[in-house]
Structure formats: structure tokens, C-alpha cells
Design a protein around this motif. Structure first.
Motif, short mmCIF file in Angstrom:
data_model
loop_
_atom_site.label_atom_id
_atom_site.label_comp_id
_atom_site.label_asym_id
_atom_site.label_seq_id
_atom_site.Cartn_x
_atom_site.Cartn_y
_atom_site.Cartn_z
N LEU A 85 -13.85 -11.83 -82.75
CA LEU A 85 -13.14 -12.64 -83.52
C LEU A 85 -12.98 -14.18 -82.65
CD1 LEU A 85 -11.60 -13.71 -86.11
CD2 LEU A 85 -9.67 -12.75 -85.61
N ALA A 86 -12.20 -13.76 -81.52
CA ALA A 86 -12.01 -15.04 -80.93
C ALA A 86 -13.42 -15.60 -80.11
CB ALA A 86 -11.26 -14.78 -79.60
N ALA A 87 -14.48 -14.56 -79.93
CA ALA A 87 -15.49 -14.98 -79.28
C ALA A 87 -16.50 -15.79 -80.17
CB ALA A 87 -16.30 -13.91 -78.57
N ASN A 88 -16.17 -15.54 -81.33
CA ASN A 88 -17.12 -15.94 -82.56
C ASN A 88 -16.69 -17.47 -82.48
OD1 ASN A 88 -17.35 -15.39 -85.91
ND2 ASN A 88 -18.83 -14.88 -84.20
N LEU A 89 -15.76 -18.19 -82.40
CA LEU A 89 -15.25 -19.39 -82.43
C LEU A 89 -16.28 -19.94 -81.39
CD1 LEU A 89 -11.15 -18.83 -82.28
CD2 LEU A 89 -12.64 -19.58 -84.12
N ARG A 119 -11.52 -4.84 -79.20
CA ARG A 119 -12.92 -5.39 -79.41
C ARG A 119 -13.21 -6.18 -80.76
NH1 ARG A 119 -16.90 -3.21 -76.38
NH2 ARG A 119 -17.80 -4.91 -77.20
N VAL A 120 -12.40 -5.72 -81.70
CA VAL A 120 -12.65 -6.66 -83.01
C VAL A 120 -11.96 -7.97 -82.77
CG1 VAL A 120 -12.12 -6.86 -85.38
CG2 VAL A 120 -12.82 -4.41 -84.36
N ARG A 143 -4.46 -22.05 -87.29
CA ARG A 143 -3.60 -20.95 -86.58
C ARG A 143 -3.16 -20.19 -87.58
NH1 ARG A 143 -0.52 -20.03 -82.04
NH2 ARG A 143 1.09 -18.47 -82.43
N ARG A 144 -2.67 -20.75 -88.60
CA ARG A 144 -2.12 -19.93 -89.95
C ARG A 144 -3.34 -18.96 -90.61
NH1 ARG A 144 0.87 -24.29 -90.98
NH2 ARG A 144 -0.43 -25.18 -92.38
N LEU A 145 -4.59 -19.76 -90.33
CA LEU A 145 -5.70 -18.86 -90.81
C LEU A 145 -6.09 -17.62 -89.91
CD1 LEU A 145 -7.61 -19.28 -93.13
CD2 LEU A 145 -9.26 -20.50 -91.68
N PHE A 146 -5.78 -17.71 -88.71
CA PHE A 146 -5.91 -16.61 -87.81
C PHE A 146 -5.07 -15.76 -87.88
CE2 PHE A 146 -7.83 -20.07 -84.63
CZ PHE A 146 -9.04 -19.98 -84.93
N GLN A 206 -15.21 -10.65 -87.74
CA GLN A 206 -15.87 -11.91 -87.48
C GLN A 206 -15.34 -13.16 -88.56
OE1 GLN A 206 -19.78 -13.04 -86.81
NE2 GLN A 206 -19.99 -11.19 -85.44
N ILE A 207 -15.10 -14.31 -88.03
CA ILE A 207 -14.54 -15.53 -88.69
C ILE A 207 -15.45 -15.93 -90.09
CG2 ILE A 207 -15.94 -17.41 -87.46
CD1 ILE A 207 -11.97 -17.70 -88.17
N SER A 208 -16.77 -15.67 -89.83
CA SER A 208 -17.71 -15.95 -91.07
C SER A 208 -17.70 -14.74 -92.05
CB SER A 208 -19.24 -15.83 -90.49
OG SER A 208 -19.61 -14.92 -89.92
N ASN A 209 -16.88 -13.73 -91.86
CA ASN A 209 -16.87 -12.59 -92.95
C ASN A 209 -15.49 -12.78 -93.86
OD1 ASN A 209 -18.80 -11.62 -91.76
ND2 ASN A 209 -17.81 -9.92 -90.51
N TRP A 210 -14.63 -13.81 -93.64
CA TRP A 210 -13.64 -14.20 -94.37
C TRP A 210 -13.68 -15.43 -95.31
CZ3 TRP A 210 -9.91 -10.39 -94.04
CH2 TRP A 210 -10.16 -9.50 -92.73
N VAL A 211 -13.02 -15.15 -96.49
CA VAL A 211 -13.03 -16.47 -97.40
C VAL A 211 -11.60 -16.79 -97.77
CG1 VAL A 211 -13.89 -17.22 -99.65
CG2 VAL A 211 -15.08 -15.66 -98.27
N TYR A 212 -11.20 -17.76 -97.53
CA TYR A 212 -9.92 -18.35 -97.93
C TYR A 212 -9.79 -19.25 -99.02
CZ TYR A 212 -5.21 -20.20 -97.00
OH TYR A 212 -3.78 -20.67 -97.40
N LEU A 213 -9.50 -18.65 -100.12
CA LEU A 213 -9.62 -19.36 -101.48
C LEU A 213 -8.58 -20.41 -101.55
CD1 LEU A 213 -10.74 -16.56 -104.00
CD2 LEU A 213 -12.25 -18.53 -102.87
N GLU A 214 -8.64 -21.37 -102.36
CA GLU A 214 -7.51 -22.37 -102.60
C GLU A 214 -6.27 -21.87 -103.36
OE1 GLU A 214 -9.29 -26.70 -103.65
OE2 GLU A 214 -10.47 -25.18 -104.19
N ASP A 215 -6.47 -20.59 -103.97
CA ASP A 215 -5.22 -20.12 -104.56
C ASP A 215 -4.48 -19.41 -103.47
OD1 ASP A 215 -6.74 -18.08 -104.17
OD2 ASP A 215 -6.78 -17.50 -106.31
N GLY A 216 -4.93 -19.48 -102.16
CA GLY A 216 -4.14 -18.75 -100.99
C GLY A 216 -4.74 -17.32 -100.98
N ARG A 217 -5.68 -16.98 -101.67
CA ARG A 217 -5.91 -15.45 -101.33
C ARG A 217 -7.20 -15.41 -100.31
NH1 ARG A 217 -8.92 -12.99 -106.27
NH2 ARG A 217 -9.20 -14.92 -106.78
#
Ligand SMILES: Nc1ncnc2c1ncn2[C@@H]1O[C@H](COP(=O)(O)OP(=O)(O)OP(=O)(O)O)[C@@H](O)[C@H]1O
Ligand SMILES: [Mg+2]
Length: 302
Positions: free
Chosen positions: A224-228, A219-220, A124-127, A155-166
Motif C-alpha cells: 500500500l505504501a510502496a504503491n504511493l 507485506r500488504v 491521511r484520513r483516507l489511509f 493497493q490504493i487503486s483497489n479502494w473507492v471512497y464515495l461522496e457519502d463516506g462509504r
């Protein structure tokens, strides 16, 4: 970041119709509709996005300029993007290829992977983080429209959540933006990856819709939701909707049923499209013994 000689020799040796399949030593990190993401042995820290779309060097350089303009403005809007560079590679008798080199991100930190590991509250926090970032683009657009308007594929596969929080956005290879309301990306470039016999149909039926969907927040977020569903986490759709709906005006809120219907029709369209591309590849390589410039994914589980 780019070793031009190594990239050139990669392009010369590349047989895209075999890349990523058994027996090929080319490593594919990701498959796009028009770009393929490669890892080159010479530089482990870089992801190379190959776009074999152009008839001239000038056309490829023009695209690279648009790319730089677009990424500059995405950054200005408030997105963080991996460090990047571009190179045009031209081998006689083939389409000119543009390579976008991007700092390589750890596969396990891509959000489509993370959603399989994190607990629901962390998802949820990621979303929330993703939806907030997207809203920076909408805010930028409303400040700058009609002069400038940016499109984005959330889309969800376009995002990278790094360990340092970025949180980084990687899908920058299709620079779609409008200046004074006029789309700057040549839609024919999208069609370059489609089989010739389908182009007229795509032009007629899909092109306008595809070219406009990435400018519309609703639409965007829907994508994102449909991608799940595609990623096998249908169970997270409601959670994602309760997040993105906070970013939409009350009359535009998304419902789970609508998202699932959208996903089903999207799935039919993309599966059919991929099947025709495979057929086209087969005809070109086996029947006519010619090259086929695009790398198609193997079976995708949706
Ligand atoms: N910088 C990177 N480091 C590591 N892997 C990457 C990187 N960029 C992309 N990838 C991998 O490739 C996949 C697809 O990349 P990207 O989102 O840029 O292109 P796409 O959506 O396939 O593009 P297209 O617009 O052509 O359809 C990503 O989901 C990821 O798995
Ligand atoms: Mg992508």
C-alpha cells in the motif's frame, strides 16, 4: 445486471491484443495482470472484468464458485464490495472466459485518483480508513485460522471512497484463501497470463512469494505504501507509514527507506514482466498470426 447476449457478442468480437489502443472501439477501464476491466456500450453502470483463463466451462464455473465464497467472506469480515454477478462465456476455439460484472464506480472516486486531489490531512484520513478496513480482515483471519484465512490486495487503486463516506473494495477477481492452511487458488491460473517461456522461471522464483504476500499484514501495508510511489506521491509515504505502523506490532514497523527499496525492485520486476508479455504478444499475433488473449497496458509512468 448482465445482458448475456450482449456479453457474448462482445466476447465474440473482442480482439484483446488491440483493445484499448488507437483505432479500437473497446473501452478499457483498468488493466490487471490477469483480468481486464471493460466498459460495454450496452450497460454504462457496470464494469466487466474478463478472465480468459479456462480450458473448460466447468473450470470457469468452479472459479466463479470460489469467487462467490471469497467475496461472501470478505463481506463477513467487514468489507463493503460493489454489487456483483458472474457469467461464463465460451466461444469455440478460444479459452473459456469468466466475466465478473461489478457495479461501476465513478473513476474520480478511486483512491489513486483522490490522493492527487485531497490535501495531506484528508489523504491521511483516507489511509486510516483503508488500514482499518484491512485490519478487519486480519481480525477475521485470527478468529478463523486455521480453518479459514483470507488474502487481500490492499493497493490504493483497489479502494473507492464515495461522496457519502462509504469505502468500497473492488479488487475481488483473484479469490485467494486458505482452508485448513491449504491455498485454494490454483497457482497455474496466475501463470496463464505469462509467456510460456517464462513460466518455469516464475514457478521457481516468484510463485510462492506472490501467493503468500497477500496474507501477511506487513507485506500488504508495505504494498500500500510502496504503491504511493507508483502513483507519483512519494511525498505521502511517510504519512502513510505513520498510519499503517499503528496497525503493526512494534517489531514489524515499516521504514520509508525499506518501502522505497521494495518499490524499486518491484518496479524492475513488473516492467521486465510487461516487456516479455509484449514480446510474447508480438510473436503470437505478428509471427504466428494467432490470437493473444490478454490486454496489456500502454506505457506506464511509474
Ligand atoms: N467496479 C469498477 N468500476 C469502475 N472501474 C473499475 C471497477 N473495478 C475496477 N475498475 C478499474 O480497473 C482498475 C483495476 O481493477 P481491479 O483492481 O479490480 O483489478 P486488478 O488489480 O487490475 O486485477 P488483477 O488482480 O487481475 O491484477 C481499478 O483500479 C479501476 O481503475
Ligand atoms: Mg487492483
Amino acid at each position: 445486471m448482465i445482458d448475456l447476449a450482449a456479453l457474448r457478442s462482445f466476447e465474440e468480437r473482442l480482439e484483446p491484443w488491440r483493445a484499448g489502443r488507437a483505432g479500437s472501439d473497446v473501452r478499457v477501464l483498468g488493466y490487471g495482470e490477469i483480468s481486464t476491466v471493460f466498459a460495454l456500450g450496452t450497460d454504462a453502470g457496470v464494469a466487466f472484468k474478463r478472465m480468459p483463463l479456462f480450458s473448460t466451462q466447468e473450470q470457469a464455473s468452479e472459479y466463479a464458485r470460489s469467487y462467490r465464497w471469497y467475496t461472501g467472506h470478505l463481506r463477513e469480515a467487514g468489507l463493503e464490495l460493489p454489487e456483483d454477478e458472474t457469467a461464463v462465456v465460451s466461444v469455440a476455439g478460444r479459452p473459456v472466459a469468466l466475466y465478473i460484472a461489478q457495479r461501476r464506480m465513478p473513476a474520480e472516486r478511486f483512491c489513486h485518483t483522490l490522493i492527487h486531489q485531497l490535501e495531506a490531512p484528508a489523504c491521511r484520513r483516507l489511509f486510516e480508513r483503508i488500514a482499518e478496513r484491512l485490519s478487519c480482515v486480519w481480525a477475521f483471519n485470527s478468529r478463523r485460522r486455521p480453518g479459514v484465512e483470507l488474502a487481500i490486495d490492499g493497493q490504493i487503486s483497489n479502494w473507492v471512497y464515495l461522496e457519502d463516506g462509504r469505502l468500497l473494495f473492488v479488487d475481488t477477481s483473484t479469490p485467494m484463501f486458505r482452508l485448513d492452511g491449504v491455498e485454494q487458488l490454483d497457482p497455474e491460473l496466475f501463470l496463464a497470463s505469462a509467456p510460456g517461456f517464462l513460466r518455469w522461471l516464475l514457478r521457481l522464483a516468484f510463485l510462492d512469494e506472490v501467493m503468500s504476500r497477500y496474507y501477511e499484514p506487513r507485506r500488504v501495508y508495505m504494498d500500500l505504501a510502496a504503491n504511493l510511489c507508483k502513483e507519483g506521491r512519494q511525498d505521502l509515504v511517510e504519512e502513510a507509514l505513520s498510519v499503517v505502523n499503528r496497525f503493526l506490532p512494534s517489531g514489524q514497523r515499516l521504514g520509508a527507506h525499506e518501502v522505497r527499496t521494495y518499490y524499486s525492485s518491484d518496479k524492475v520486476i513488473w516492467s521486465a514482466f510487461l516487456a516479455t508479455r509484449r514480446l510474447d504478444r508480438w510473436v503470437k499475433t505478428r509471427v504466428f498470426r494467432r490470437r493473444y488473449e490478454f490486454v496489456l497496458p500502454g506505457r506506464i509512468t511509474r
